[in-house]
Design a protein around this motif. Structure first.
Motif, PDB file in Angstrom:
ATOM      1  N   ARG A 130       0.829  -1.210   0.000  1.00  0.00           N
ATOM      2  CA  ARG A 130       0.000   0.000   0.000  1.00  0.00           C
ATOM      3  C   ARG A 130       0.864   1.261   0.000  1.00  0.00           C
ATOM      4  NH1 ARG A 130      -3.407  -3.319   3.186  1.00  0.00           N
ATOM      5  NH2 ARG A 130      -5.365  -3.638   2.069  1.00  0.00           N
ATOM      6  N   VAL A 131       1.950   1.229   0.755  1.00  0.00           N
ATOM      7  CA  VAL A 131       2.830   2.395   0.830  1.00  0.00           C
ATOM      8  C   VAL A 131       3.592   2.568  -0.492  1.00  0.00           C
ATOM      9  CG1 VAL A 131       4.894   3.313   1.969  1.00  0.00           C
ATOM     10  CG2 VAL A 131       3.040   2.359   3.341  1.00  0.00           C
ATOM     11  N   MET A 132       4.095   1.475  -1.046  1.00  0.00           N
ATOM     12  CA  MET A 132       4.931   1.565  -2.257  1.00  0.00           C
ATOM     13  C   MET A 132       4.130   1.769  -3.540  1.00  0.00           C
ATOM     14  SD  MET A 132       7.973  -1.201  -1.494  1.00  0.00           S
ATOM     15  CE  MET A 132       8.591  -1.033  -3.151  1.00  0.00           C
ATOM     16  N   TYR A 133       2.978   1.103  -3.649  1.00  0.00           N
ATOM     17  CA  TYR A 133       2.256   1.086  -4.918  1.00  0.00           C
ATOM     18  C   TYR A 133       0.863   1.720  -4.861  1.00  0.00           C
ATOM     19  CZ  TYR A 133       5.689  -2.700  -5.291  1.00  0.00           C
ATOM     20  OH  TYR A 133       6.824  -3.454  -5.242  1.00  0.00           O
ATOM     21  N   GLY A 134       0.329   1.892  -3.668  1.00  0.00           N
ATOM     22  CA  GLY A 134      -1.036   2.408  -3.547  1.00  0.00           C
ATOM     23  C   GLY A 134      -2.089   1.321  -3.624  1.00  0.00           C
ATOM     24  N   HIS A 135      -1.660   0.077  -3.766  1.00  0.00           N
ATOM     25  CA  HIS A 135      -2.561  -1.066  -3.826  1.00  0.00           C
ATOM     26  C   HIS A 135      -1.779  -2.316  -3.412  1.00  0.00           C
ATOM     27  CE1 HIS A 135      -0.679  -0.727  -7.860  1.00  0.00           C
ATOM     28  NE2 HIS A 135      -0.418  -1.998  -7.629  1.00  0.00           N
ATOM     29  N   VAL A 136      -2.507  -3.387  -3.166  1.00  0.00           N
ATOM     30  CA  VAL A 136      -1.888  -4.664  -2.821  1.00  0.00           C
ATOM     31  C   VAL A 136      -1.851  -5.525  -4.081  1.00  0.00           C
ATOM     32  CG1 VAL A 136      -2.146  -6.781  -1.449  1.00  0.00           C
ATOM     33  CG2 VAL A 136      -2.627  -4.556  -0.418  1.00  0.00           C
ATOM     34  N   ILE A 137      -0.730  -6.174  -4.305  1.00  0.00           N
ATOM     35  CA  ILE A 137      -0.576  -7.069  -5.450  1.00  0.00           C
ATOM     36  C   ILE A 137      -1.100  -8.452  -5.051  1.00  0.00           C
ATOM     37  CG2 ILE A 137       1.091  -8.241  -6.951  1.00  0.00           C
ATOM     38  CD1 ILE A 137       2.888  -5.739  -6.613  1.00  0.00           C
ATOM     39  N   ASP A 138      -2.097  -8.926  -5.800  1.00  0.00           N
ATOM     40  CA  ASP A 138      -2.655 -10.260  -5.600  1.00  0.00           C
ATOM     41  C   ASP A 138      -2.410 -11.072  -6.856  1.00  0.00           C
ATOM     42  OD1 ASP A 138      -3.644  -9.807  -3.016  1.00  0.00           O
ATOM     43  OD2 ASP A 138      -5.537  -9.013  -3.773  1.00  0.00           O
ATOM     44  N   PHE A 139      -2.272 -12.383  -6.705  1.00  0.00           N
ATOM     45  CA  PHE A 139      -1.972 -13.198  -7.891  1.00  0.00           C
ATOM     46  C   PHE A 139      -2.411 -14.645  -7.788  1.00  0.00           C
ATOM     47  CE2 PHE A 139       1.664 -13.167  -5.096  1.00  0.00           C
ATOM     48  CZ  PHE A 139       2.041 -14.494  -5.015  1.00  0.00           C
ATOM     49  N   LEU A 140      -2.846 -15.103  -6.645  1.00  0.00           N
ATOM     50  CA  LEU A 140      -3.295 -16.485  -6.499  1.00  0.00           C
ATOM     51  C   LEU A 140      -4.799 -16.528  -6.759  1.00  0.00           C
ATOM     52  CD1 LEU A 140      -1.281 -17.337  -3.264  1.00  0.00           C
ATOM     53  CD2 LEU A 140      -0.695 -17.946  -5.620  1.00  0.00           C
ATOM     54  N   ASP A 141      -5.190 -17.187  -7.832  1.00  0.00           N
ATOM     55  CA  ASP A 141      -6.580 -17.189  -8.287  1.00  0.00           C
ATOM     56  C   ASP A 141      -7.109 -18.618  -8.340  1.00  0.00           C
ATOM     57  OD1 ASP A 141      -9.031 -16.620  -9.576  1.00  0.00           O
ATOM     58  OD2 ASP A 141      -8.087 -16.626 -11.558  1.00  0.00           O
ATOM     59  N   PHE A 142      -7.904 -18.987  -7.344  1.00  0.00           N
ATOM     60  CA  PHE A 142      -8.527 -20.309  -7.308  1.00  0.00           C
ATOM     61  C   PHE A 142      -9.970 -20.186  -7.796  1.00  0.00           C
ATOM     62  CE2 PHE A 142      -4.969 -20.890  -4.498  1.00  0.00           C
ATOM     63  CZ  PHE A 142      -4.596 -22.208  -4.713  1.00  0.00           C
ATOM     64  N   TYR A 143     -10.443 -21.212  -8.492  1.00  0.00           N
ATOM     65  CA  TYR A 143     -11.789 -21.141  -9.043  1.00  0.00           C
ATOM     66  C   TYR A 143     -12.382 -22.533  -9.220  1.00  0.00           C
ATOM     67  CZ  TYR A 143      -9.419 -22.333 -13.402  1.00  0.00           C
ATOM     68  OH  TYR A 143      -8.655 -22.950 -14.356  1.00  0.00           O
ATOM     69  N   TYR A 144     -13.697 -22.548  -9.379  1.00  0.00           N
ATOM     70  CA  TYR A 144     -14.430 -23.766  -9.717  1.00  0.00           C
ATOM     71  C   TYR A 144     -15.431 -23.380 -10.802  1.00  0.00           C
ATOM     72  CZ  TYR A 144     -17.528 -27.759  -9.498  1.00  0.00           C
ATOM     73  OH  TYR A 144     -18.272 -28.858  -9.837  1.00  0.00           O
ATOM     74  N   ALA A 145     -15.329 -24.025 -11.934  1.00  0.00           N
ATOM     75  CA  ALA A 145     -16.151 -23.693 -13.100  1.00  0.00           C
ATOM     76  C   ALA A 145     -15.929 -22.222 -13.429  1.00  0.00           C
ATOM     77  CB  ALA A 145     -17.607 -24.038 -12.856  1.00  0.00           C
ATOM     78  N   ASN A 146     -16.971 -21.399 -13.368  1.00  0.00           N
ATOM     79  CA  ASN A 146     -16.820 -19.969 -13.640  1.00  0.00           C
ATOM     80  C   ASN A 146     -16.810 -19.127 -12.371  1.00  0.00           C
ATOM     81  OD1 ASN A 146     -16.657 -20.251 -16.410  1.00  0.00           O
ATOM     82  ND2 ASN A 146     -18.880 -20.231 -16.661  1.00  0.00           N
ATOM     83  N   SER A 147     -16.786 -19.756 -11.217  1.00  0.00           N
ATOM     84  CA  SER A 147     -16.803 -19.036  -9.940  1.00  0.00           C
ATOM     85  C   SER A 147     -15.382 -18.914  -9.399  1.00  0.00           C
ATOM     86  CB  SER A 147     -17.663 -19.777  -8.919  1.00  0.00           C
ATOM     87  OG  SER A 147     -18.992 -19.863  -9.370  1.00  0.00           O
ATOM     88  N   HIS A 148     -14.899 -17.688  -9.320  1.00  0.00           N
ATOM     89  CA  HIS A 148     -13.541 -17.426  -8.841  1.00  0.00           C
ATOM     90  C   HIS A 148     -13.576 -16.909  -7.408  1.00  0.00           C
ATOM     91  CE1 HIS A 148     -11.132 -17.683 -12.608  1.00  0.00           C
ATOM     92  NE2 HIS A 148     -12.345 -17.657 -13.105  1.00  0.00           N
ATOM     93  N   PHE A 149     -12.739 -17.503  -6.569  1.00  0.00           N
ATOM     94  CA  PHE A 149     -12.505 -16.959  -5.233  1.00  0.00           C
ATOM     95  C   PHE A 149     -11.707 -15.678  -5.444  1.00  0.00           C
ATOM     96  CE2 PHE A 149     -10.244 -16.778  -1.151  1.00  0.00           C
ATOM     97  CZ  PHE A 149     -11.305 -17.000  -0.282  1.00  0.00           C
ATOM     98  N   PRO A 150     -11.910 -14.631  -4.651  1.00  0.00           N
ATOM     99  CA  PRO A 150     -11.107 -13.412  -4.857  1.00  0.00           C
ATOM    100  C   PRO A 150      -9.605 -13.731  -4.805  1.00  0.00           C
ATOM    101  CG  PRO A 150     -12.882 -12.988  -3.331  1.00  0.00           C
ATOM    102  CD  PRO A 150     -12.878 -14.477  -3.573  1.00  0.00           C
ATOM    103  N   ALA A 151      -8.858 -13.149  -5.731  1.00  0.00           N
ATOM    104  CA  ALA A 151      -7.412 -13.381  -5.779  1.00  0.00           C
ATOM    105  C   ALA A 151      -6.772 -12.900  -4.480  1.00  0.00           C
ATOM    106  CB  ALA A 151      -6.807 -12.659  -6.980  1.00  0.00           C
TER     107      ALA A 151
END
Length: 177
Positions: A130-151
């Motif tokens: 948050r301090v360095m970029y103004g946001h959090v970097i997320d990248f782990l994306d789990f899903y089932y069919a077309n339903s994605h858990f938030p990264a």
């Protein structure tokens, strides 16, 4: 029969319990630092290898996907104007200071301190973003069919694992009463 006297003539009056040895604050801060290091290295790697929104299918239920979260967990308040960045930064730093206080005062309670150290490392990992970029970097994306858990990211994983250990510690404490 002769009795032996202590050479110093003193009696050990230490009040520390031998069943919960105190190792100080350093091991717990070290564990938090490892979490921060792994979290930041993983985020830097993903940010260098992926463009925003780019995704790589790893399995039929998991992708690596570079996304930014301007909010909190599960993108809570992410669509706000930017004030949330400062709020979540202050909350993260305040939580970190309180956790350090708890670690200092309960450093002999191993499971409790493992939980706190994981939460501390995760919280500070996301504060750094948050301090360095103004946001959090997320990248782990789990899903089932077309339903994605938030990264999410490794910091979030450490926070969740720490919360689970905290609950386990509390259940053990209640059971032992």
């Amino acid at each position: 029969m002769a009795t032996k006297k202590r050479a110093s003539g003193s009696i050990n009056t230490s009040t520390k319990s031998s069943s919960t040895p105190s190792h100080g604050l350093a091991p717990w801060l070290g564990l938090a630092a490892i979490v921060i290091l792994l979290d930041q290295l993983s985020k830097i790697t993903i940010a260098k290898l992926f463009a925003y929104g780019e995704s790589l299918a790893v399995t039929n239920f998991f992708n690596l996907t570079l996304v930014y979260n301007k909010g909190a967990a599960f993108s809570f308040l992410a669509s706000e104007s930017g004030w949330q960045r400062h709020l979540f930064t202050v909350i993260g730093i305040s939580a970190a200071l309180y956790i350090i206080y708890l670690l200092k005062n309960h450093n002999g309670q191993r499971l409790f301190c493992w939980a706190l150290a994981l939460i501390l490392g995760g919280a500070l990992g996301n504060v750094i973003d948050r301090v360095m970029y103004g946001h959090v970097i997320d990248f782990l994306d789990f899903y089932y069919a077309n339903s994605h858990f938030p990264a999410f990211n490794l910091a979030d994983s450490a926070i969740c694992l720490g919360a689970g250990l905290f609950i386990l510690d509390e259940l053990r404490r209640v059971k032992n009463k």
